[in-house]
Design an enzyme around this catalytic site. Structure first.
Site, PDB file in Angstrom:
ATOM      1  N   GLU A   1      54.320  56.947  86.898  1.00 18.06           N
ATOM      2  CA  GLU A   1      55.751  57.260  86.951  1.00 18.06           C
ATOM      3  C   GLU A   1      56.123  58.172  88.117  1.00 18.06           C
ATOM      4  O   GLU A   1      57.264  58.149  88.579  1.00 18.06           O
ATOM      5  CB  GLU A   1      56.186  57.929  85.642  1.00 18.06           C
ATOM      6  CG  GLU A   1      56.114  57.004  84.434  1.00 18.06           C
ATOM      7  CD  GLU A   1      56.307  57.746  83.121  1.00 18.06           C
ATOM      8  OE1 GLU A   1      56.989  58.803  83.132  1.00 18.06           O
ATOM      9  OE2 GLU A   1      55.766  57.314  82.094  1.00 18.06           O
TER      10      GLU A   1
ATOM     11  N   ARG B   1      36.779  59.773  84.137  1.00 19.74           N
ATOM     12  CA  ARG B   1      35.942  58.667  83.679  1.00 19.74           C
ATOM     13  C   ARG B   1      35.676  57.694  84.827  1.00 19.74           C
ATOM     14  O   ARG B   1      36.555  57.433  85.647  1.00 19.74           O
ATOM     15  CB  ARG B   1      36.607  57.916  82.525  1.00 19.74           C
ATOM     16  CG  ARG B   1      36.865  58.763  81.295  1.00 19.74           C
ATOM     17  CD  ARG B   1      37.550  57.953  80.211  1.00 19.74           C
ATOM     18  NE  ARG B   1      38.195  58.823  79.244  1.00 19.74           N
ATOM     19  CZ  ARG B   1      39.355  58.560  78.660  1.00 19.74           C
ATOM     20  NH1 ARG B   1      40.000  57.439  78.938  1.00 19.74           N
ATOM     21  NH2 ARG B   1      39.872  59.407  77.802  1.00 19.74           N
TER      22      ARG B   1
ATOM     23  N   ARG C   1      49.349  58.738  64.972  1.00 26.28           N
ATOM     24  CA  ARG C   1      48.615  57.987  65.982  1.00 26.28           C
ATOM     25  C   ARG C   1      47.144  57.952  65.571  1.00 26.28           C
ATOM     26  O   ARG C   1      46.530  58.979  65.323  1.00 26.28           O
ATOM     27  CB  ARG C   1      48.739  58.653  67.349  1.00 26.28           C
ATOM     28  CG  ARG C   1      47.969  57.903  68.436  1.00 26.28           C
ATOM     29  CD  ARG C   1      47.695  58.765  69.636  1.00 26.28           C
ATOM     30  NE  ARG C   1      46.960  58.028  70.650  1.00 26.28           N
ATOM     31  CZ  ARG C   1      46.162  58.601  71.548  1.00 26.28           C
ATOM     32  NH1 ARG C   1      45.996  59.906  71.553  1.00 26.28           N
ATOM     33  NH2 ARG C   1      45.522  57.869  72.442  1.00 26.28           N
TER      34      ARG C   1
ATOM     35  N   GLU D   1      55.410  56.782  73.790  1.00 24.94           N
ATOM     36  CA  GLU D   1      54.540  56.412  72.686  1.00 24.94           C
ATOM     37  C   GLU D   1      55.029  56.981  71.362  1.00 24.94           C
ATOM     38  O   GLU D   1      54.909  56.340  70.310  1.00 24.94           O
ATOM     39  CB  GLU D   1      53.117  56.878  72.982  1.00 24.94           C
ATOM     40  CG  GLU D   1      52.495  56.140  74.170  1.00 24.94           C
ATOM     41  CD  GLU D   1      51.159  56.718  74.583  1.00 24.94           C
ATOM     42  OE1 GLU D   1      50.136  56.247  74.079  1.00 24.94           O
ATOM     43  OE2 GLU D   1      51.151  57.648  75.419  1.00 24.94           O
TER      44      GLU D   1
ATOM     45  N   HIS E   1      49.154  51.565  83.046  1.00 26.08           N
ATOM     46  CA  HIS E   1      49.295  52.890  82.429  1.00 26.08           C
ATOM     47  C   HIS E   1      48.352  53.826  83.177  1.00 26.08           C
ATOM     48  O   HIS E   1      47.133  53.810  82.960  1.00 26.08           O
ATOM     49  CB  HIS E   1      48.930  52.810  80.944  1.00 26.08           C
ATOM     50  CG  HIS E   1      48.983  54.132  80.233  1.00 26.08           C
ATOM     51  ND1 HIS E   1      49.978  54.459  79.325  1.00 26.08           N
ATOM     52  CD2 HIS E   1      48.181  55.223  80.293  1.00 26.08           C
ATOM     53  CE1 HIS E   1      49.761  55.676  78.863  1.00 26.08           C
ATOM     54  NE2 HIS E   1      48.679  56.167  79.444  1.00 26.08           N
TER      55      HIS E   1
ATOM     56  N   ASN F   1      50.142  63.497  66.363  1.00 23.16           N
ATOM     57  CA  ASN F   1      49.018  63.040  67.181  1.00 23.16           C
ATOM     58  C   ASN F   1      47.963  64.133  67.124  1.00 23.16           C
ATOM     59  O   ASN F   1      48.042  65.134  67.837  1.00 23.16           O
ATOM     60  CB  ASN F   1      49.475  62.789  68.621  1.00 23.16           C
ATOM     61  CG  ASN F   1      48.349  62.289  69.514  1.00 23.16           C
ATOM     62  OD1 ASN F   1      47.190  62.237  69.117  1.00 23.16           O
ATOM     63  ND2 ASN F   1      48.685  61.939  70.746  1.00 23.16           N
TER      64      ASN F   1
ATOM     65  N   HIS G   1      45.508  52.679  74.537  1.00 23.43           N
ATOM     66  CA  HIS G   1      46.871  52.899  75.050  1.00 23.43           C
ATOM     67  C   HIS G   1      47.820  51.809  74.561  1.00 23.43           C
ATOM     68  O   HIS G   1      48.841  51.523  75.198  1.00 23.43           O
ATOM     69  CB  HIS G   1      46.904  52.931  76.592  1.00 23.43           C
ATOM     70  CG  HIS G   1      46.166  54.070  77.207  1.00 23.43           C
ATOM     71  ND1 HIS G   1      45.524  53.960  78.433  1.00 23.43           N
ATOM     72  CD2 HIS G   1      45.966  55.343  76.801  1.00 23.43           C
ATOM     73  CE1 HIS G   1      44.963  55.116  78.733  1.00 23.43           C
ATOM     74  NE2 HIS G   1      45.219  55.972  77.759  1.00 23.43           N
TER      75      HIS G   1
END
Length: 409
Positions: free
Chosen positions: A336, A244, A94, A387, A211, A10, A183
């Site tokens: 989570e 954001r 990714r 992921e 997510h 990644n 995502h």
């Protein structure tokens, strides 16, 4: 015996995250991170997991991604897991933006590289770094299959009614303006893992996936296929995030240009890096925000309420999109670990069959688990995302010639 290992890369603008997995049992052999690429104070953190080796950390200048990947290769070789190993089947990358061109994991060739580059204008922060990592890895192992797994691919099943913006069609088509979503590997993994937790076939289950990390997105998944997601042309649209803004009246941009004299670049920085939770209260760490809320901080409390209001609004909207919801799944760092977020997001939605059991919600555990009351009409789950495993599984399925399957099945 055929090679069974997959290296997942990644590549960000100044970092490379990596994991080496053995797909026979989906075990991790090594994980690591190179950060501050291009700076004098670069750092490589490497943890060998096979054989119980000790974590290692090295510092010093890492001038570019080629140097970073060569350093990674060196660390892996020290553990007998080098890139020249005959056990390495492929490298999975990714890639953030695949546009409408890529709906599946794809073996990388010159044409694929050219298309990823063509999409740079709609992913200027991500695709260039992804390309750099790919090209460097290809130079180190030109004989090895390299596979691109796209963040946007899972969302390409959205109907046009969900993917299209209501602007002039010719302009939209000319400039590839539509809702792509992001995502995607996380939403794919979590939606299928949720079905598995319920003991059901993913094709029979409707799931709302939340997510929630520093970046945050929601998706509505009907029978294993995404039919709606909150992020759009870029990862800016949708939920309130760490830095954001999420959804915003577009006229705010014109107003800031005309009244505040801000440039397009100024507004870009404002909305992507100085908004969301950090703009509302000065913190983008949900743990610190909750500490401040519990201490009576009104600004933090307002930021938390705005975050929850937007989240609850999307849950309700996606319930309407799906018509029938079998489960709501929380994932990523906040989803989570932040029990207050999960509780607040579903508070007042009992008439929709949505509720959390306070005791189950407060439990911290590593694996997937249900936190809804026994007999609830809609299951509420906490499902840790993975992921890297999803990328490795899709990569290995492609290069080994297996029919495509997912890590959660």
């Amino acid at each position: 015996m055929s090679p069974t290992r997959v290296l997942v890369l990644n590549s960000g603008s100044s970092s490379v995250k990596y994991q080496l997995l053995d797909m026979r049992d989906r075990s991790r052999l090594a994980v690591g991170l190179v950060e501050r690429i291009g700076e004098e104070s670069g750092r490589l953190k490497h943890t060998p997991l096979a054989g119980g080796g000790e974590p290692r950390e090295t510092g010093g200048a890492v001038p570019d991604h080629e140097a970073a990947l060569k350093a990674v290769a060196g660390e892996l070789k020290r553990d007998g897991l080098g890139l020249d190993s005959p056990d390495l089947a492929a490298i999975g990358h990714r890639v953030v933006h695949g546009g409408m061109s890529f709906t599946e994991p794809t073996v990388i060739d010159d044409a694929v590289l050219a298309e990823i580059e063509r999409l740079v204008p709609v992913a200027p922060l991500h695709n260039p770094a992804n390309l750099t990592g790919i090209r460097t890895a290809m130079s180190l192992r030109p004989d090895l299959p390299q596979v691109a797994v796209f963040d946007t691919a899972f969302h390409t099943t959205m109907p046009e009614s969900a993917a299209r913006y209501a602007i002039d069609v010719r302009t939209a088509d000319e400039h590839r303006i539509r809702r792509y979503g992001f995502h995607g590997t996380s939403h794919a993994y979590v939606s299928r893992a949720t079905a598995k937790l319920l003991g059901r076939d993913p094709r029979e289950v409707n799931v709302i996936v939340l997510h929630l990390g520093n970046g945050a997105s929601a998706s509505a998944v009907r029978g294993g296929r995404c039919v709606e997601t909150s992020m759009g042309l870029t990862p800016l649209e949708g939920l309130v995030m760490g830095t954001r803004s999420g959804d915003l009246d577009p006229a705010v941009i014109f107003h800031l240009m005309r009244v505040a004299g801000m440039s397009a670049d100024d507004i870009d920085v404002l909305l992507n890096k100085k908004s969301g939770l950090i703009g509302l209260c000065g913190d983008n760490d949900m743990r610190e925000i909750r500490r401040r809320v519990d201490a009576g901080d009104e600004q933090a409390a307002l930021a938390f309420d705005i975050y929850i209001h937007r989240l609850r609004k999307y849950i309700g909207a996606y319930y309407a999109v799906l018509g029938r919801v079998d489960a709501v799944a929380f994932t990523a760092g906040v989803g989570e670990n932040a029990a207050p977020v999960r509780e607040a997001a579903l508070a007042g939605l009992e008439e929709l069959g949505l509720a959390v059991d306070p005791e189950l919600n407060a439990v911290r555990a590593d694996g997937p688990r249900l936190i809804s009351p026994a007999g609830a009409r809609v299951a509420v789950a906490v499902v840790p995302t993975d992921e890297e495993l999803e990328i490795a599984t899709q990569t290995y399925a492609l290069v080994s010639g297996e029919s495509r399957h997912t890590s959660a099945e």
